[in-house]
Design an enzyme around this catalytic site. Sequence first.
Site, PDB file in Angstrom:
ATOM      1  N   SER A  20       0.880  -1.213  -0.084  1.00  0.00           N
ATOM      2  CA  SER A  20      -0.014  -0.191  -0.047  1.00  0.00           C
ATOM      3  C   SER A  20       1.047   1.364   0.305  1.00  0.00           C
ATOM      4  O   SER A  20       0.598   2.250  -0.604  1.00  0.00           O
ATOM      5  CB  SER A  20      -0.863   0.215   1.211  1.00  0.00           C
ATOM      6  OG  SER A  20      -0.297   0.121   2.382  1.00  0.00           O
ATOM      7  N   ILE A  96      16.786  -7.886   5.833  1.00  0.00           N
ATOM      8  CA  ILE A  96      17.521  -7.128   6.446  1.00  0.00           C
ATOM      9  C   ILE A  96      18.762  -6.800   5.446  1.00  0.00           C
ATOM     10  O   ILE A  96      19.167  -7.735   5.290  1.00  0.00           O
ATOM     11  CB  ILE A  96      17.861  -7.561   7.846  1.00  0.00           C
ATOM     12  CG1 ILE A  96      16.887  -7.417   8.924  1.00  0.00           C
ATOM     13  CG2 ILE A  96      19.157  -6.542   8.290  1.00  0.00           C
ATOM     14  CD1 ILE A  96      17.056  -7.649  10.039  1.00  0.00           C
ATOM     15  N   LEU A  97      19.194  -5.714   5.037  1.00  0.00           N
ATOM     16  CA  LEU A  97      20.310  -5.355   3.970  1.00  0.00           C
ATOM     17  C   LEU A  97      21.418  -5.383   4.859  1.00  0.00           C
ATOM     18  O   LEU A  97      21.598  -5.147   6.082  1.00  0.00           O
ATOM     19  CB  LEU A  97      19.964  -4.016   3.481  1.00  0.00           C
ATOM     20  CG  LEU A  97      18.606  -4.143   2.449  1.00  0.00           C
ATOM     21  CD1 LEU A  97      18.351  -2.324   2.230  1.00  0.00           C
ATOM     22  CD2 LEU A  97      18.843  -4.814   1.203  1.00  0.00           C
ATOM     23  N   HIS A 113       8.406   3.094   9.096  1.00  0.00           N
ATOM     24  CA  HIS A 113       8.161   2.049  10.121  1.00  0.00           C
ATOM     25  C   HIS A 113       6.978   2.615  11.147  1.00  0.00           C
ATOM     26  O   HIS A 113       6.741   3.542  11.257  1.00  0.00           O
ATOM     27  CB  HIS A 113       9.440   1.976  11.146  1.00  0.00           C
ATOM     28  CG  HIS A 113       9.342   1.182  12.271  1.00  0.00           C
ATOM     29  ND1 HIS A 113       9.680  -0.111  12.112  1.00  0.00           N
ATOM     30  CD2 HIS A 113       9.145   1.259  13.560  1.00  0.00           C
ATOM     31  CE1 HIS A 113       9.598  -0.640  13.175  1.00  0.00           C
ATOM     32  NE2 HIS A 113       9.191  -0.004  14.228  1.00  0.00           N
ATOM     33  N   GLU A 178       0.787   6.745   7.481  1.00  0.00           N
ATOM     34  CA  GLU A 178       2.241   6.246   7.014  1.00  0.00           C
ATOM     35  C   GLU A 178       1.849   7.079   5.325  1.00  0.00           C
ATOM     36  O   GLU A 178       3.126   7.576   4.750  1.00  0.00           O
ATOM     37  CB  GLU A 178       2.251   4.947   6.790  1.00  0.00           C
ATOM     38  CG  GLU A 178       2.913   4.222   8.095  1.00  0.00           C
ATOM     39  CD  GLU A 178       2.632   2.742   8.016  1.00  0.00           C
ATOM     40  OE1 GLU A 178       3.381   2.316   6.833  1.00  0.00           O
ATOM     41  OE2 GLU A 178       2.565   1.978   8.761  1.00  0.00           O
TER      42      GLU A 178
HETATM   43  C1  GRF Z   1       4.046  -0.913   6.914  1.00  0.00           C
HETATM   44  O1  GRF Z   1       3.290  -0.609   8.016  1.00  0.00           O
HETATM   45  C2  GRF Z   1       5.132  -0.400   7.012  1.00  0.00           C
HETATM   46  O2  GRF Z   1       5.286   0.920   7.955  1.00  0.00           O
HETATM   47  C3  GRF Z   1       5.888  -1.482   7.602  1.00  0.00           C
HETATM   48  O3  GRF Z   1       5.387  -2.430   6.852  1.00  0.00           O
HETATM   49  C4  GRF Z   1       4.002  -2.134   6.543  1.00  0.00           C
HETATM   50  C5  GRF Z   1       4.135  -2.417   5.135  1.00  0.00           C
HETATM   51  O4  GRF Z   1       2.748  -2.076   4.514  1.00  0.00           O
HETATM   52  N1  GRF Z   1       7.346  -1.260   7.285  1.00  0.00           N
HETATM   53  P1  GRF Z   1       2.481  -1.995   2.960  1.00  0.00           P
HETATM   54  O5  GRF Z   1       3.123  -3.078   2.112  1.00  0.00           O
HETATM   55  O6  GRF Z   1       2.908  -0.843   2.492  1.00  0.00           O
HETATM   56  O7  GRF Z   1       0.821  -1.955   2.792  1.00  0.00           O
END
Ligand code: GRF
Length: 191
Positions: A20, A96-97, A113, A178
């Site tokens: 998303s 993890i890179l 995050h 986000e």
């Molecule tokens: C999000 O909550 C992001 O913060 C975390 O993983 C989730 C990914 O969601 N790192 P999407 O795949 O972008 O919908």
Amino acid sequence: MKRYSGKKISTAVFISGRGSNLQNLINFSYKKQSPIEIKFVFSNNKNAGGLKHAKNKKINTFCILNKKTSILENKLIELLNKKKIKLICLAGFMKILSRKFIKKFKGKIINIHPSLLPKYKGLDTHRRVLENKEIYTGCTVHHVNSKLDAGKIILQKKIKIFRNDNAKSLAKRVLLEEHKIYPKAILKIYS
Ligand code: GRF
């Protein structure tokens, strides 16, 4: 908002799942004020739902599934160099890179995050936040360094936790934020 006047920054987005945030970044990249152009999407999971968002918009997708990090990263580095990628956006990327990889693209990798970093690094943030009876939670966009979820913070959004929230309702509300702060953080870097 004003139009971005420079040359757009060649960007790659790395995902592992639903995508998303990827979809949101794709939509953002088409806006006049956006400084980024998404050159390709990389996934370490060929079944990642998010790949369809890229395909729908005819953005190249690459999947490298090798379990050995060095093999996967060497192929990826080749691809990133070939496409002259200047910004890597991690968006739900679950691998993890390595230090070596991060050093190679120093200052060019950012991540989103779902917590108010430095609190709740790692996985399963919403459950842990609720267990600890926090009053606020949120999300953070940060630079990526070799320590997990510990790079310099670019932007954060704080939200209040409701009494009847559960991990699912919280995840949903945080995700909405986000989608607002990831583009804003990119604008902040390049303003
Ligand atoms: C999000 O909550 C992001 O913060 C975390 O993983 C989730 C990914 O969601 N790192 P999407 O795949 O972008 O919908």
